[in-house]
Structure formats: structure tokens, C-alpha cells
Design an enzyme around this catalytic site. Structure first.
Site, PDB file in Angstrom:
ATOM      1  N   LYS A   1      34.264  15.381  74.558  1.00  0.00           N
ATOM      2  CA  LYS A   1      34.263  16.524  73.667  1.00  0.00           C
ATOM      3  C   LYS A   1      35.171  16.328  72.456  1.00  0.00           C
ATOM      4  CE  LYS A   1      34.025  19.633  77.597  1.00  0.00           C
ATOM      5  NZ  LYS A   1      34.848  20.548  78.419  1.00  0.00           N
TER       6      LYS A   1
ATOM      7  N   LYS B   1      46.359   4.541  69.630  1.00  0.00           N
ATOM      8  CA  LYS B   1      47.708   4.414  70.172  1.00  0.00           C
ATOM      9  C   LYS B   1      48.162   2.960  70.092  1.00  0.00           C
ATOM     10  CE  LYS B   1      47.705   8.331  73.313  1.00  0.00           C
ATOM     11  NZ  LYS B   1      47.855   8.787  74.710  1.00  0.00           N
TER      12      LYS B   1
ATOM     13  N   ASP C   1      42.643  17.795  74.148  1.00  0.00           N
ATOM     14  CA  ASP C   1      43.045  18.885  75.042  1.00  0.00           C
ATOM     15  C   ASP C   1      44.055  18.451  76.092  1.00  0.00           C
ATOM     16  OD1 ASP C   1      41.186  17.265  76.621  1.00  0.00           O
ATOM     17  OD2 ASP C   1      41.288  18.905  78.071  1.00  0.00           O
TER      18      ASP C   1
ATOM     19  N   ASP D   1      37.931  10.617  68.427  1.00  0.00           N
ATOM     20  CA  ASP D   1      39.205  11.236  68.055  1.00  0.00           C
ATOM     21  C   ASP D   1      40.363  10.272  68.300  1.00  0.00           C
ATOM     22  OD1 ASP D   1      38.699  11.371  70.739  1.00  0.00           O
ATOM     23  OD2 ASP D   1      39.429  13.416  71.023  1.00  0.00           O
TER      24      ASP D   1
ATOM     25  N   ARG E   1      42.489  22.408  71.888  1.00  0.00           N
ATOM     26  CA  ARG E   1      41.575  21.625  71.036  1.00  0.00           C
ATOM     27  C   ARG E   1      41.476  22.209  69.623  1.00  0.00           C
ATOM     28  NH1 ARG E   1      38.583  17.917  74.309  1.00  0.00           N
ATOM     29  NH2 ARG E   1      38.147  18.649  76.405  1.00  0.00           N
TER      30      ARG E   1
ATOM     31  N   ASP F   1      42.791   4.941  73.182  1.00  0.00           N
ATOM     32  CA  ASP F   1      44.007   4.768  73.982  1.00  0.00           C
ATOM     33  C   ASP F   1      43.959   3.364  74.594  1.00  0.00           C
ATOM     34  OD1 ASP F   1      46.016   5.000  75.944  1.00  0.00           O
ATOM     35  OD2 ASP F   1      45.640   7.115  76.253  1.00  0.00           O
TER      36      ASP F   1
HETATM   37  C1  PRP Z   1      39.544  10.734  75.371  1.00  0.00           C
HETATM   38  C2  PRP Z   1      39.167  10.354  73.952  1.00  0.00           C
HETATM   39  C3  PRP Z   1      38.422   9.074  74.125  1.00  0.00           C
HETATM   40  C4  PRP Z   1      39.051   8.445  75.342  1.00  0.00           C
HETATM   41  C5  PRP Z   1      40.015   7.388  74.927  1.00  0.00           C
HETATM   42  O1  PRP Z   1      38.512  11.485  75.913  1.00  0.00           O
HETATM   43  O2  PRP Z   1      38.403  11.348  73.326  1.00  0.00           O
HETATM   44  O3  PRP Z   1      37.039   9.288  74.337  1.00  0.00           O
HETATM   45  O4  PRP Z   1      39.729   9.495  76.042  1.00  0.00           O
HETATM   46  O5  PRP Z   1      40.639   6.795  76.024  1.00  0.00           O
HETATM   47  P1  PRP Z   1      40.592   5.219  76.325  1.00  0.00           P
HETATM   48  O6  PRP Z   1      40.710   4.488  75.012  1.00  0.00           O
HETATM   49  O7  PRP Z   1      41.794   4.991  77.201  1.00  0.00           O
HETATM   50  O8  PRP Z   1      39.325   4.891  77.044  1.00  0.00           O
HETATM   51  P2  PRP Z   1      38.637  12.279  77.290  1.00  0.00           P
HETATM   52  O9  PRP Z   1      38.180  11.420  78.410  1.00  0.00           O
HETATM   53  O10 PRP Z   1      40.013  12.875  77.388  1.00  0.00           O
HETATM   54  O11 PRP Z   1      37.558  13.436  77.178  1.00  0.00           O
HETATM   55  P3  PRP Z   1      37.402  14.665  76.148  1.00  0.00           P
HETATM   56  O12 PRP Z   1      37.160  14.063  74.793  1.00  0.00           O
HETATM   57  O13 PRP Z   1      36.217  15.401  76.671  1.00  0.00           O
HETATM   58  O14 PRP Z   1      38.662  15.483  76.209  1.00  0.00           O
END
Ligand code: PRP
Length: 201
Positions: free
Chosen positions: A61, A149, A177, A118, A183, A121
Site C-alpha cells: 500500500k 535505507k 505505516d 515508497d 500513512r 529497505d
Molecule cells: C514496505 C515498502 C516496500 C517494502 C520494502 O512495504 O513499501 O514495499 O516494505 O522492504 P524491503 O526492501 O526490505 O523488501 P510493506 O511490506 O511494509 O507493506 P505496505 O506498503 O502495505 O505498508
């Protein structure tokens, strides 16, 4: 309300979500900084894809806010699609497990595709997505990520359009979030430690 006074430019809570003020530790990126960066990224994308029609793929999301803002500054014909994946599970640290919760609605074969995220990580979500999308034979496949990051990426990734490098801390706001809250904050911030103790995901 004049231009620049809108939600995107707001850095205070008084005119936004006062209920969240007690939860915020530090604002890392202000709404003004985000909006300026997004305009610059959109200008670059407009220049690079001039004369072509682009498919933006938002990763739900979190990316829904940047998709809305970025796309309105790209001066090209655009089509939109979304994927939903899960990488974090219930924790605030990345798990490395990626699941597709919602796939694209349309084919992307021979299309110019830009994945919009967004935050990157560990990079595992994006690595999985890029591998998955490339099997569908797009003409081009690039990434725009608002934040990346530092020092936590577990896999090499080529992010052509990157907004900000941030420290490896858990952040919320501008689409991101904690327990589905925060958000809609127009800036990116860290949360006070107490929040994790009082609100379970
Ligand atoms: C977050 C973000 C990325 C992912 C990055 O999404 O939006 O899609 O994590 O993490 P990574 O580089 O360690 O794989 P999340 O899973 O929190 O879902 P959301 O966007 O629905 O909150």
C-alpha cells in the site's frame, strides 16, 4: 489557501493530524522537501521518456501517496497499475518473505514500465518484483523509490530514480505505516519507542 500551503507542504500537526503529535519522535524529511524532490524526479522522468507512454506500477500500500503526487508532475501520457506484496509481515523489521497479494490488471509486454516504491529497505521486495516483472517482457523496466535505507540492502539493485537516502530506522508517514496508522502524514518521521509498546501491530 495558496499554492504551497496544501497538505503536501505541511510540517506541523495543528493543521493536520493533531492526534498523532504525541507519537512522533523526529521528522526526518519535511513535506516541503518531499514535494521538491518529487517534482525533480518527475521532471527527470518526463525528460527521459519524452515521446513515449509510460506504465507506472505502484507497490501497495505504501506507494499510493507517492504515485498520486509523482504522476501529477510527470508531463507524459501515463497508465497506472498496482501490485500488492507483503514483506514485513507483522513486524517492523523486514522478514525476507515476499508474497503477491494482488497482481497487475494488465499485460506489460513491450511497455515502458516504471515501478514506484515508497521505500527500499533490504531490497528483497524489489528484487523479487523486478525478477517477476522482467519475465513479462516489458520494453524497459526501471524503478523510482522515494527513500532508500543506507547499509541494510541485502541484494544489489539499480534504482534509477531515487529520492532520499535515510538511516536504517523504522519510519512512518507519506504512505508508510505502523499498524496501518500514520500513512496520511505529509512528512516522514520516526515514532517514539512507547508507541511500539502501546500499539500492537
Ligand atoms: C514496505 C515498502 C516496500 C517494502 C520494502 O512495504 O513499501 O514495499 O516494505 O522492504 P524491503 O526492501 O526490505 O523488501 P510493506 O511490506 O511494509 O507493506 P505496505 O506498503 O502495505 O505498508
Amino acid at each position: 489557501m495558496s499554492e504551497g500551503d496544501g497538505v503536501g507542504a505541511s510540517t506541523t500537526f495543528a493543521d493536520h493530524v493533531a492526534e498523532y503529535e504525541k507519537d512522533i519522535d523526529e521528522v526526518l524529511i519535511t513535506g516541503e522537501e518531499i514535494q521538491a524532490k518529487i517534482r525533480a524526479l518527475a521532471d527527470q522522468i518526463t525528460e527521459d521518456y519524452r515521446g513515449r507512454e509510460l506504465v507506472l506500477i505502484g507497490v501497495l500500500k505504501g506507494a499510493f501517496i507517492i504515485m498520486a503526487d509523482l504522476s501529477r508532475h510527470i508531463r507524459l501520457p501515463l497508465q497506472f497499475d498496482f501490485m500488492a506484496v507483503s514483506s514485513y509481515g507483522a513486524a517492523t523489521k523486514t522478514s525476507g518473505v515476499v508474497r503477491i497479494l494482488k497482481d497487475l490488471d494488465h499485460e506489460i509486454e513491450q511497455r515502458d514500465v516504471l515501478v514506484v516504491e515508497d521505500i527500499v529497505d533490504s531490497g528483497l521486495t524489489l528484487q523479487y518484483l523486478l525478477k517477476n516483472l522482467s519475465t513479462r517482457k516489458p520494453a524497459t523496466l526501471e524503478v523510482c523509490a522515494l527513500m532508500q535505507k543506507t547499509d541494510v540492502q541485502q541484494v544489489p539493485l539499480d534504482i534509477k530514480y531515487r529520492g532520499f537516502e535515510i538511516p536504517p530506522v523504522f519510519v512512518i508517514g507519506y504512505g508508510l505505516d505502523y499498524a496501518e496508522r500514520y500513512r496520511n502524514l505529509p512528512f516522514v518521521a520516526t515514532l517514539r519507542p512507547e508507541v511500539y509498546q502501546t500499539i500492537a501491530e
